[in-house]
Every structure is written in structure tokens, then in C-alpha cells.
Enzyme design. Sequence first.
Site, short mmCIF file in Angstrom:
data_model
loop_
_atom_site.label_atom_id
_atom_site.label_comp_id
_atom_site.label_asym_id
_atom_site.label_seq_id
_atom_site.Cartn_x
_atom_site.Cartn_y
_atom_site.Cartn_z
N TYR A 142 41.13 42.39 38.10
CA TYR A 142 42.57 42.15 38.13
C TYR A 142 42.95 41.11 39.18
CZ TYR A 142 44.06 45.70 34.75
OH TYR A 142 44.29 46.41 33.60
N GLU A 149 45.02 32.87 37.10
CA GLU A 149 46.24 32.51 36.37
C GLU A 149 47.21 31.72 37.25
OE1 GLU A 149 47.78 36.13 34.70
OE2 GLU A 149 45.82 36.67 33.88
#
Length: 218
Positions: A142, A149
Site C-alpha cells: 500500500y 502513484e
Amino acid sequence: MSVQTYLVAYNVLQILGWSAILVKTVLGLANGLTWPQLYESVEFELKIFQTAAILEVIHAIVGLVRSPVGTTAMQVTSRVVLVWPILHLCSTARFSIGVPLLLVAWSVTEVIRYSFYALSVLKQPIPYFLLYLRYTLFYVLYPMGVSGELLTLFASLNEVDEKKILTLEMPNRLNMGISFWWVLIIAALSYIPGFPQLYFYMIGQRKKILGGGSKKKQ
């Protein structure tokens, strides 16, 4: 075709697609490809299988699965925006170190997730190792995915601003302006409340599901 058959087929195809992306990513990193070359090596598969995930929003809306519509839509939208408006339209984004980070994080996560879903649809027992991977690797994947991103998004900002990508400037017939640069900034800021909420939710799920790990293995 029954709903079960359709969902199994969808999940199996996603497993195969993301497995191909994972293998190509690992081989690309091992062979020392530059980040743009690495992206180009998986671009075709990435666009197909990440775009196909839009179907998951539809699945949730029509009740084929019990996933929350809002959360599913947000997660799918953020990735589709990265794949199309950012990586497809902004060549500078492909030079970001965020590219290998998100490719590794996404592909490992999705192979595990879709394997979990496929077995669930078939009402088969979930192997403990798969449960363990799903509710343990997120500790690393994560943060890696979010970092990838955001780094990729930030790398696209100058090009988005200079070329006015997906930007509607005034004056125009609609008498309104839209700045994609600001859309991306707002999207980046949404990670501040969004990531911790999802991360701690998964920690809670891990305690709930793996808390009695030794019993589950028996």
C-alpha cells in the site's frame, strides 16, 4: 452464462493479465530497462486490464458483488486516471521512479486479490497462505503503491500545465473553465485522509481475520 461463471471468468482473466504484467515488470527490472522502457513493455496489458476494472464499479452498482460502490469507484478511477490522462498523455510521467513502484505494487496486489475473489465466488476454502499474503503484504504494498502513484502524478504536472492537457480555458461557449492541473492537485490531496483510513482499515481486517492464525491453519 450464469453470474457465477461470469465472475469466475472475469477474475481468472484478471489474474492472468496481472500475472503477465508482474512477470514483465520483474524481467524488465532485472534487465535494467529505463523507466520509460519498463512502462512501454507492459503498456498494452496495463491499459487493458486496468481499464477492465471499470466493470467492478458496475458489478457493485447492480449488486453482482457486495463491494461498496463509492470506495470501488474511487479506487478504480484513481488508477484509470493514472493509466490514461497521466501515463498515456504525459511522456514525462514515464520517467518517474513512481512507475516501477506502482507496477510492482499493483501487479502483486491484483494477482493476490483476484485469486482470493475467484475462490470466494466458487465458494472454495481460501488457503491460509493466500489469506496471509492478502492481509500482510499490504503493509509494504500500500505505501509502495501510493508513493508510486503520487510520484508519477507529480512528474506529470509540468507537462499538464504547459500543454494544457484536458484543460478548458476561458472564454468558451460553456462559459466555464476546467484545469486538469488543479484536478490532479486535489486528487493528490485526497490521499492525505484516504490512505490512512484504508491502511488502518486493513490493519483492523488483518487482526480480525488472522488473529487466530494458528487455528485457521489447523
